[in-house]
Structure formats: C-alpha cells, structure tokens
Design a protein around this motif. Structure first.
Motif, short mmCIF file in Angstrom:
data_model
loop_
_atom_site.label_atom_id
_atom_site.label_comp_id
_atom_site.label_asym_id
_atom_site.label_seq_id
_atom_site.Cartn_x
_atom_site.Cartn_y
_atom_site.Cartn_z
N MET A 1 0.83 -1.20 0.00
CA MET A 1 0.00 0.00 0.00
C MET A 1 0.87 1.26 0.00
O MET A 1 0.55 2.25 -0.66
CB MET A 1 -0.92 0.00 1.22
N LEU A 2 1.99 1.22 0.73
CA LEU A 2 2.87 2.38 0.79
C LEU A 2 3.46 2.70 -0.58
O LEU A 2 3.55 3.87 -0.97
CB LEU A 2 3.99 2.13 1.80
N VAL A 3 3.82 1.64 -1.33
CA VAL A 3 4.38 1.84 -2.67
C VAL A 3 3.31 2.43 -3.58
O VAL A 3 3.59 3.31 -4.42
CB VAL A 3 4.91 0.51 -3.24
N TYR A 4 2.07 1.95 -3.43
CA TYR A 4 0.96 2.47 -4.23
C TYR A 4 0.76 3.97 -3.97
O TYR A 4 0.62 4.77 -4.91
CB TYR A 4 -0.32 1.70 -3.90
N ILE A 5 0.75 4.34 -2.69
CA ILE A 5 0.58 5.76 -2.33
C ILE A 5 1.73 6.59 -2.89
O ILE A 5 1.52 7.70 -3.39
CB ILE A 5 0.50 5.90 -0.80
N LEU A 6 2.93 6.04 -2.83
CA LEU A 6 4.09 6.73 -3.39
C LEU A 6 3.91 6.94 -4.90
O LEU A 6 4.21 8.02 -5.43
CB LEU A 6 5.36 5.94 -3.12
N GLY A 7 3.40 5.91 -5.58
CA GLY A 7 3.18 6.02 -7.02
C GLY A 7 2.15 7.09 -7.35
O GLY A 7 2.32 7.87 -8.30
N VAL A 8 1.05 7.12 -6.57
CA VAL A 8 0.02 8.14 -6.78
C VAL A 8 0.61 9.53 -6.58
O VAL A 8 0.37 10.45 -7.38
CB VAL A 8 -1.17 7.92 -5.81
N ALA A 9 1.39 9.68 -5.51
CA ALA A 9 1.99 10.98 -5.22
C ALA A 9 2.98 11.40 -6.31
O ALA A 9 3.01 12.56 -6.72
CB ALA A 9 2.70 10.93 -3.86
N LEU A 10 3.76 10.44 -6.82
CA LEU A 10 4.72 10.76 -7.88
C LEU A 10 4.01 11.18 -9.16
O LEU A 10 4.44 12.12 -9.84
CB LEU A 10 5.61 9.54 -8.16
N PHE A 11 2.91 10.50 -9.48
CA PHE A 11 2.19 10.85 -10.70
C PHE A 11 1.55 12.22 -10.56
O PHE A 11 1.58 13.04 -11.49
CB PHE A 11 1.12 9.80 -11.03
#
Length: 402
Positions: A1-11
């Motif tokens: 989930m943390l990686v997913y949130i990081l991906g959303v934030a990066l995009f």
C-alpha cells in the motif's frame, strides 16, 4: 500500500510539474518578445510564499492543481497601468501573440517527447506495431494441455530448446520463417505453428541479416477451439518494449510521438460519445477501460503501475497525458489558449479583409460578447470533470481488476 501511495503521489507531482512548465512556457516566450509579465504562480488559493525578481512576482500557492501566468493586456479589455500600456500583449503582432499562447501546449509536447526519449534509452518504447522482436528465449519447450503448462519455466530432462539451440537471441527481429516473410508477431505464431523439423529462420540482429536453422518440434498444445492439437513451438516470447540507442532513440521517440498525437486526437473526437458510459459506471455499471479519466483516475493508475513495478506504464501514461492536455488546450474554445488564438487570428483576418475593401482596421474583439458562450463551455467542462472524478473514486479503472 505504501508503494501504491508513493506512485500516486509521484504521478500527481508529475502533473503539477507539467502544469508549472505549461505556464512557464507562456512566461518565457512573453518575456522574450518584451511583453510585461506581472506574476507567475504555481497552484491556486492562498499564497504560501512569493518573491519579486525584476518586474515579475513569482510564488507558490497552497492548492497545487494548476497555476497561472499574468501577462499585462492579454486582451484589449484588460486593465493596464500607463507604464504597462506600450508592452500590453494585445499590441504585439499576431504571430508573436500566437507563439506566446501556443507555448503552453508546445511545452506539453516537448515534455511528452522527453519522457518517451528517456523510456527509449532506458527500458524501450511500447511495441505498438507488434514487430516480431524477441524479448526472451526459453530454455525449453514441452507438451502441454493448458496455458499454465505452456508458460511453466521449469524444464525436464530431454525437453528441447529449439530457438536457444539454433542461436536465436533476445533483441533479434524475426523477418522470415520457413521462407515466409514476417510482418508481425501473429505471422510468427502462424508460421511456427505449421512448421516441423529443420526450418530456416532469418533474423535481423544489430542491423545485420542472419540465417539460422531451427529444429521445430511438433508438440501437444491447447487448441483455440478447445481441447488439444499438434503444433510447432520454438520457445521465444515477443517484446512488449523495443530498446533504442541514444541516437536512434531520437527518431524512434519522434515517430512514436507522432503516432500518439494521432491516437490522442482520435480519442478526443470520441470523447463525447464515451461520457454516457462514465455516468453508467458511477451507478454500478462495469467501467469501460476506454472511458475518460480525470487527474484522480490517472494518478490511481500510475500508483498501481509503480506498485507492480511497471515503470514503463507509469512513464507512458505521463507522456500520453501531456499530449492529451497539449492538444485539448489548443481547441478553439474559450477560455482555452486555443480559443484566444482563434480570436487573435479572427482579428487578423477581419482586418485584412477590411483593408482589401479600403476600410480601416476594426477594433479589438469585445470579449464580453463571448461571455455567454464561455460560461456554457466552463459549465460543461466542469460537469465532465465532476463526472470523471466521481467515476474514478467510486468505480476506477484498474490495471489489475480485483
């Protein structure tokens, strides 16, 4: 989930950078022509901080969803101070105003190209043309009754490895199998399926044509109609990404950019007819993956891509979004930049026709007469944004459906 949130934030950060550069495109070109740029801000809402350099105030606002570049006299109706009047934007030549207005979209196109170039030289570009390029050579092939067995990487003693034994390598492009020319991976499947025994295979490797002999076994394989059948197999997998060198990546990225721009324009033309499907998805219908997405939806897909390690999908989506925004912003509708460009050239053509008839140039277009049309477009655009955001929250498009 943390990686997913990081991906959303990066995009989301990538989108913010794109918007900031869009406005920077307006600012840089306006300053280059000598226009007065009052302010350049990233974001909306209350100001976080600002500073003045020369005649321009630069700053950041709390809501990082957009930005603006305040150019004095963008239209003849804008209020300008006496000292700003000689450098008001509307006083400049038509082509200069067009360059400034189009610079935002041009920035998106350049940014999209840069993203594609970085993809090309690091991981490759998507194989949209389905070229017969080999990404992997299997260490064996075997009889199989299910797709899972076909893809099982575990080899047994005695299992043949036709492509590997013949010297086929990852990166080879198959150009002929058994004397039949290959135009795409589907041709490879058909030719290999119908082959048996020693078969001549021509491959293009580093620009050089090589001829190999592959001993094709006839194996038990799942049939498209159900059950099993005998079919040839050599143990190669298609490349979903095509690698490029630093120099050839320039041409490859340029060609790919052109292809995406054409596809983006086609999707834009289809945009209105896909809105009903968005409404249906909000109320529980299955979400069509071809329906429009908002910034929220694109960020969620970007987060999924990062979570699964699919950085190529993340970057391709970011490049595609830039191309879409760039083209959309050029539509001849106010308040888009394309609408201002259309008005600018309307004035130019009108004055040219008046000159031919011996009349004086007309005055600047009265934007107040266009307020009703602009308001309608803003309301429609706001409604579409609201619909897509809602759909992306309650029924989002997913890379991997759950």
């Amino acid at each position: 989930m943390l990686v997913y949130i990081l991906g959303v934030a990066l995009f989301a950060l990538g989108i913010c950078v794109s918007v900031a550069l869009h406005e920077a495109g307006h600012m840089v070109t306006a300053k280059a022509f000598g226009m007065k740029v009052r302010r350049y801000f990233v974001g909306f809402g209350p100001t976080v901080f600002s500073f003045r350099k020369g005649e321009t105030e630069y700053g950041l606002k709390w809501i990082p969803l957009g930005g603006f570049c305040d150019i004095a006299g963008m239209t003849a109706l804008d209020e300008v101070k006496p000292d700003e009047a000689p450098r008001a934007m509307w006083r400049f030549k038509t082509w200069k105003r067009t360059v400034v207005l189009g610079a935002g979209s041009a920035t998106h196109f350049v940014l999209g190209f840069v993203v594609l170039y970085l993809m090309a030289v690091t991981m490759g570009l998507p194989n949209l043309e389905n070229r017969a390029v080999v990404s992997e050579v299997s260490s064996c092939v075997r009889d199989a009754t299910t797709v899972e067995q076909v893809n099982d990487p575990n080899c047994r003693p005695g299992d043949p490895a036709p492509a590997l034994a013949a010297g086929v390598q990852p990166g080879d492009e198959l150009v002929a199998v058994g004397g039949k020319e290959i135009s795409g991976w589907s041709d490879v499947l058909t030719a290999v399926r119908n082959s048996s025994g020693p078969t001549e295979v021509k491959v293009l490797r580093d620009g050089e044509l090589k001829t190999l002999t592959v001993d094709v076994p006839q194996l038990t394989r799942p049939s498209p109609e159900g059950g099993t059948e005998k079919a040839g197999a050599i143990g190669v997998a298609p490349a979903s990404l095509l690698p490029y060198g630093p120099v050839e990546a320039l041409g490859g990225s340029a060609q790919f950019t052109g292809e995406i721009l054409v596809q983006t324009w086609q999707r834009l033309l289809e945009f209105p007819e896909r809105i009903p499907a968005v409404v249906e998805a909000i109320f529980g219908g299955e979400r069509d993956p071809n329906t429009p997405v908002s910034v929220v939806g694109a960020s969620r897909i970007g987060g999924e891509a990062v979570e699964q390690g699919l950085w190529e999908v993340f970057l391709f989506l970011l490049a595609s979004l830039n191309f879409f925004v760039g083209i959309f912003n050029l539509l001849p509708l106010l308040p888009l930049d394309g609408g201002h460009i259309a008005v600018t050239w309307y004035e130019r053509v009108r004055d040219w026709l008046r000159k031919l008839r011996g009349k004086a140039a007309g005055g600047p277009v009265d934007y107040t007469k266009l307020n009703a049309v602009t308001a309608v477009i803003v309301v429609i655009g706001g409604a579409v944004v609201l619909l897509t955001v809602t759909a992306d929250i309650v029924n989002p498009i997913r890379l991997f459906p759950q």
